[in-house]
Design a protein around this motif. Structure first.
Motif, PDB file in Angstrom:
ATOM      1  N   ALA A  85       0.864  -1.174   0.000  1.00  0.00           N
ATOM      2  CA  ALA A  85       0.000   0.000   0.000  1.00  0.00           C
ATOM      3  C   ALA A  85       0.903   1.228   0.000  1.00  0.00           C
ATOM      4  CB  ALA A  85      -0.903  -0.004   1.225  1.00  0.00           C
ATOM      5  N   PRO A  86       0.397   2.355  -0.467  1.00  0.00           N
ATOM      6  CA  PRO A  86       1.210   3.569  -0.418  1.00  0.00           C
ATOM      7  C   PRO A  86       1.630   3.869   1.019  1.00  0.00           C
ATOM      8  CG  PRO A  86      -0.654   3.890  -1.868  1.00  0.00           C
ATOM      9  CD  PRO A  86      -0.865   2.573  -1.171  1.00  0.00           C
ATOM     10  N   ALA A  87       2.872   4.286   1.207  1.00  0.00           N
ATOM     11  CA  ALA A  87       3.391   4.590   2.542  1.00  0.00           C
ATOM     12  C   ALA A  87       2.751   5.857   3.099  1.00  0.00           C
ATOM     13  CB  ALA A  87       4.906   4.735   2.487  1.00  0.00           C
ATOM     14  N   THR A  88       2.194   6.667   2.224  1.00  0.00           N
ATOM     15  CA  THR A  88       1.543   7.903   2.650  1.00  0.00           C
ATOM     16  C   THR A  88       0.048   7.670   2.775  1.00  0.00           C
ATOM     17  OG1 THR A  88       1.318   8.545   0.346  1.00  0.00           O
ATOM     18  CG2 THR A  88       3.271   9.328   1.492  1.00  0.00           C
ATOM     19  N   ALA A  89      -0.650   8.625   3.300  1.00  0.00           N
ATOM     20  CA  ALA A  89      -2.109   8.514   3.401  1.00  0.00           C
ATOM     21  C   ALA A  89      -2.711   8.470   2.005  1.00  0.00           C
ATOM     22  CB  ALA A  89      -2.666   9.700   4.180  1.00  0.00           C
ATOM     23  N   GLY A  90      -3.799   7.755   1.871  1.00  0.00           N
ATOM     24  CA  GLY A  90      -4.454   7.630   0.573  1.00  0.00           C
ATOM     25  C   GLY A  90      -4.101   6.306  -0.065  1.00  0.00           C
ATOM     26  N   ASN A  91      -4.678   6.059  -1.196  1.00  0.00           N
ATOM     27  CA  ASN A  91      -4.462   4.762  -1.829  1.00  0.00           C
ATOM     28  C   ASN A  91      -3.729   4.838  -3.164  1.00  0.00           C
ATOM     29  OD1 ASN A  91      -6.583   5.983  -3.167  1.00  0.00           O
ATOM     30  ND2 ASN A  91      -7.731   4.115  -3.436  1.00  0.00           N
ATOM     31  N   ILE A  92      -3.208   6.011  -3.503  1.00  0.00           N
ATOM     32  CA  ILE A  92      -2.473   6.176  -4.761  1.00  0.00           C
ATOM     33  C   ILE A  92      -1.144   6.860  -4.455  1.00  0.00           C
ATOM     34  CG2 ILE A  92      -2.443   7.303  -7.009  1.00  0.00           C
ATOM     35  CD1 ILE A  92      -5.446   7.156  -7.088  1.00  0.00           C
ATOM     36  N   ALA A  93      -0.063   6.319  -5.026  1.00  0.00           N
ATOM     37  CA  ALA A  93       1.263   6.926  -4.847  1.00  0.00           C
ATOM     38  C   ALA A  93       2.185   6.448  -5.959  1.00  0.00           C
ATOM     39  CB  ALA A  93       1.844   6.556  -3.493  1.00  0.00           C
ATOM     40  N   VAL A  94       3.274   7.184  -6.172  1.00  0.00           N
ATOM     41  CA  VAL A  94       4.281   6.716  -7.114  1.00  0.00           C
ATOM     42  C   VAL A  94       4.874   5.432  -6.541  1.00  0.00           C
ATOM     43  CG1 VAL A  94       4.796   8.966  -8.126  1.00  0.00           C
ATOM     44  CG2 VAL A  94       6.056   8.209  -6.104  1.00  0.00           C
ATOM     45  N   ILE A  95       5.343   4.565  -7.414  1.00  0.00           N
ATOM     46  CA  ILE A  95       5.779   3.226  -7.010  1.00  0.00           C
ATOM     47  C   ILE A  95       6.907   3.268  -5.981  1.00  0.00           C
ATOM     48  CG2 ILE A  95       7.452   2.846  -8.864  1.00  0.00           C
ATOM     49  CD1 ILE A  95       4.873   0.279  -7.653  1.00  0.00           C
ATOM     50  N   SER A  96       7.746   4.292  -6.019  1.00  0.00           N
ATOM     51  CA  SER A  96       8.845   4.385  -5.056  1.00  0.00           C
ATOM     52  C   SER A  96       8.357   4.693  -3.642  1.00  0.00           C
ATOM     53  CB  SER A  96       9.862   5.439  -5.507  1.00  0.00           C
ATOM     54  OG  SER A  96       9.246   6.701  -5.611  1.00  0.00           O
ATOM     55  N   ALA A  97       7.107   5.136  -3.500  1.00  0.00           N
ATOM     56  CA  ALA A  97       6.534   5.444  -2.186  1.00  0.00           C
ATOM     57  C   ALA A  97       5.572   4.350  -1.722  1.00  0.00           C
ATOM     58  CB  ALA A  97       5.818   6.792  -2.236  1.00  0.00           C
ATOM     59  N   VAL A  98       5.691   3.161  -2.288  1.00  0.00           N
ATOM     60  CA  VAL A  98       4.807   2.048  -1.923  1.00  0.00           C
ATOM     61  C   VAL A  98       5.595   1.090  -1.043  1.00  0.00           C
ATOM     62  CG1 VAL A  98       3.486   0.096  -2.847  1.00  0.00           C
ATOM     63  CG2 VAL A  98       3.418   2.305  -3.992  1.00  0.00           C
ATOM     64  N   ALA A  99       4.951   0.622   0.022  1.00  0.00           N
ATOM     65  CA  ALA A  99       5.639  -0.247   0.970  1.00  0.00           C
ATOM     66  C   ALA A  99       4.891  -1.549   1.162  1.00  0.00           C
ATOM     67  CB  ALA A  99       5.786   0.472   2.309  1.00  0.00           C
ATOM     68  N   CYS A 100       5.654  -2.584   1.410  1.00  0.00           N
ATOM     69  CA  CYS A 100       5.108  -3.897   1.719  1.00  0.00           C
ATOM     70  C   CYS A 100       4.915  -3.965   3.238  1.00  0.00           C
ATOM     71  CB  CYS A 100       6.099  -4.966   1.263  1.00  0.00           C
ATOM     72  SG  CYS A 100       5.539  -6.635   1.562  1.00  0.00           S
ATOM     73  N   PRO A 101       3.736  -4.352   3.706  1.00  0.00           N
ATOM     74  CA  PRO A 101       3.521  -4.431   5.151  1.00  0.00           C
ATOM     75  C   PRO A 101       4.166  -5.699   5.723  1.00  0.00           C
ATOM     76  CG  PRO A 101       1.528  -5.053   4.004  1.00  0.00           C
ATOM     77  CD  PRO A 101       2.525  -4.666   2.948  1.00  0.00           C
ATOM     78  N   THR A 102       5.220  -5.515   6.480  1.00  0.00           N
ATOM     79  CA  THR A 102       5.906  -6.653   7.089  1.00  0.00           C
ATOM     80  C   THR A 102       5.656  -6.624   8.598  1.00  0.00           C
ATOM     81  OG1 THR A 102       7.997  -5.549   7.597  1.00  0.00           O
ATOM     82  CG2 THR A 102       7.719  -6.374   5.342  1.00  0.00           C
ATOM     83  N   PRO A 103       5.864  -7.724   9.277  1.00  0.00           N
ATOM     84  CA  PRO A 103       5.688  -7.728  10.736  1.00  0.00           C
ATOM     85  C   PRO A 103       6.617  -6.729  11.445  1.00  0.00           C
ATOM     86  CG  PRO A 103       5.803  -9.970   9.905  1.00  0.00           C
ATOM     87  CD  PRO A 103       6.136  -9.061   8.764  1.00  0.00           C
ATOM     88  N   ASN A 104       7.739  -6.395  10.818  1.00  0.00           N
ATOM     89  CA  ASN A 104       8.686  -5.450  11.423  1.00  0.00           C
ATOM     90  C   ASN A 104       8.478  -4.015  10.947  1.00  0.00           C
ATOM     91  OD1 ASN A 104       9.915  -7.603  12.746  1.00  0.00           O
ATOM     92  ND2 ASN A 104      11.275  -7.995  11.003  1.00  0.00           N
ATOM     93  N   GLY A 105       7.386  -3.742  10.262  1.00  0.00           N
ATOM     94  CA  GLY A 105       7.114  -2.409   9.744  1.00  0.00           C
ATOM     95  C   GLY A 105       7.188  -2.382   8.226  1.00  0.00           C
ATOM     96  N   PRO A 106       6.769  -1.269   7.637  1.00  0.00           N
ATOM     97  CA  PRO A 106       6.748  -1.173   6.171  1.00  0.00           C
ATOM     98  C   PRO A 106       8.134  -1.334   5.553  1.00  0.00           C
ATOM     99  CG  PRO A 106       5.599   0.678   7.192  1.00  0.00           C
ATOM    100  CD  PRO A 106       6.299  -0.061   8.285  1.00  0.00           C
ATOM    101  N   LEU A 107       8.173  -2.038   4.424  1.00  0.00           N
ATOM    102  CA  LEU A 107       9.409  -2.261   3.675  1.00  0.00           C
ATOM    103  C   LEU A 107       9.168  -1.803   2.244  1.00  0.00           C
ATOM    104  CD1 LEU A 107      12.278  -3.563   3.508  1.00  0.00           C
ATOM    105  CD2 LEU A 107      11.114  -5.674   2.826  1.00  0.00           C
ATOM    106  N   SER A 108       9.978  -0.878   1.768  1.00  0.00           N
ATOM    107  CA  SER A 108       9.835  -0.366   0.399  1.00  0.00           C
ATOM    108  C   SER A 108       9.906  -1.510  -0.607  1.00  0.00           C
ATOM    109  CB  SER A 108      10.948   0.641   0.115  1.00  0.00           C
ATOM    110  OG  SER A 108      10.976   0.971  -1.257  1.00  0.00           O
ATOM    111  N   LEU A 109       9.111  -1.419  -1.653  1.00  0.00           N
ATOM    112  CA  LEU A 109       9.165  -2.438  -2.711  1.00  0.00           C
ATOM    113  C   LEU A 109      10.566  -2.541  -3.309  1.00  0.00           C
ATOM    114  CD1 LEU A 109       5.855  -2.128  -4.774  1.00  0.00           C
ATOM    115  CD2 LEU A 109       6.512  -3.900  -3.169  1.00  0.00           C
ATOM    116  N   ALA A 110      11.297  -1.444  -3.306  1.00  0.00           N
ATOM    117  CA  ALA A 110      12.653  -1.458  -3.851  1.00  0.00           C
ATOM    118  C   ALA A 110      13.579  -2.340  -3.023  1.00  0.00           C
ATOM    119  CB  ALA A 110      13.199  -0.036  -3.904  1.00  0.00           C
TER     120      ALA A 110
END
Length: 178
Positions: A85-110
């Motif tokens: 999901a986008p790391a920022t509020a909302g549901n749309i973001a550039v791909i570099s601002a998208v994070a994978c929800p991990t048990p240890n916190g968000p992890l950038s797709l990169a």
């Protein structure tokens, strides 16, 4: 009389030579135009091929996120919690601002464990845009840098991905998950 005859023949020959030069110029101009059109067509096809590769890389990262971290929760809406999901509020973001929800916190797709970097946007387009809708759909968008730009690429992509892609104005929208 021979001299007059030779003058007439040389004039006649000169006119044929000029005619031949004119034909060569016309053929040369037509070939140059054909070559330019071929180069432009090849450039468009190269961009389409690049988009196809980038699309597969990004889709792979999205699916990998849910596979590697199935217990992840982006906490944004009630659907597809393990997907990025986008790391920022909302549901749309550039791909570099998208994070994978991990048990240890968000992890950038990169930074996913596949070791593949996020692709740089294709020529003539802005950075890929990721959308995760409340209904659970995941979309990737390509937006031309210029209004009305990349029309030939857009048309070719619409033909190539018929059924899984739509044009929304100048934008191209790829359905990743419905």
């Amino acid at each position: 009389m021979n001299r007059k005859f030779f003058q007439q023949q040389s004039g006649f020959i000169a006119s044929y030579i000029l005619y031949g030069i004119g034909l060569l110029a016309i053929v040369g101009a037509a070939y140059a135009r054909l070559s330019t059109n071929t180069q432009q067509g090849q450039s468009v096809q190269d961009t389409v091929n690049e988009v196809a590769v980038q699309l597969e890389v990004i889709k792979g990262k999205i699916m990998l996120c849910a596979a590697v971290y199935p217990d992840g929760d982006h906490a944004q809406f009630d659907t597809r919690h393990a997907y990025p999901a986008p790391a920022t509020a909302g549901n749309i973001a550039v791909i570099s601002a998208v994070a994978c929800p991990t048990p240890n916190g968000p992890l950038s797709l990169a930074l996913m464990p596949d070791g593949i970097p996020l692709p740089v946007s294709p020529p003539d387009f802005e950075e890929w845009v990721y959308e995760h809708t409340e209904a659970g759909g995941i979309r990737l968008r390509l937006i031309p840098r210029l209004s009305g730009g990349a029309a030939a690429t857009r048309e070719r992509l619409l033909r190539q991905y018929d059924g899984s892609i739509i044009a929304n104005g100048d934008e191209i929208v790829f359905a990743v998950l419905n």
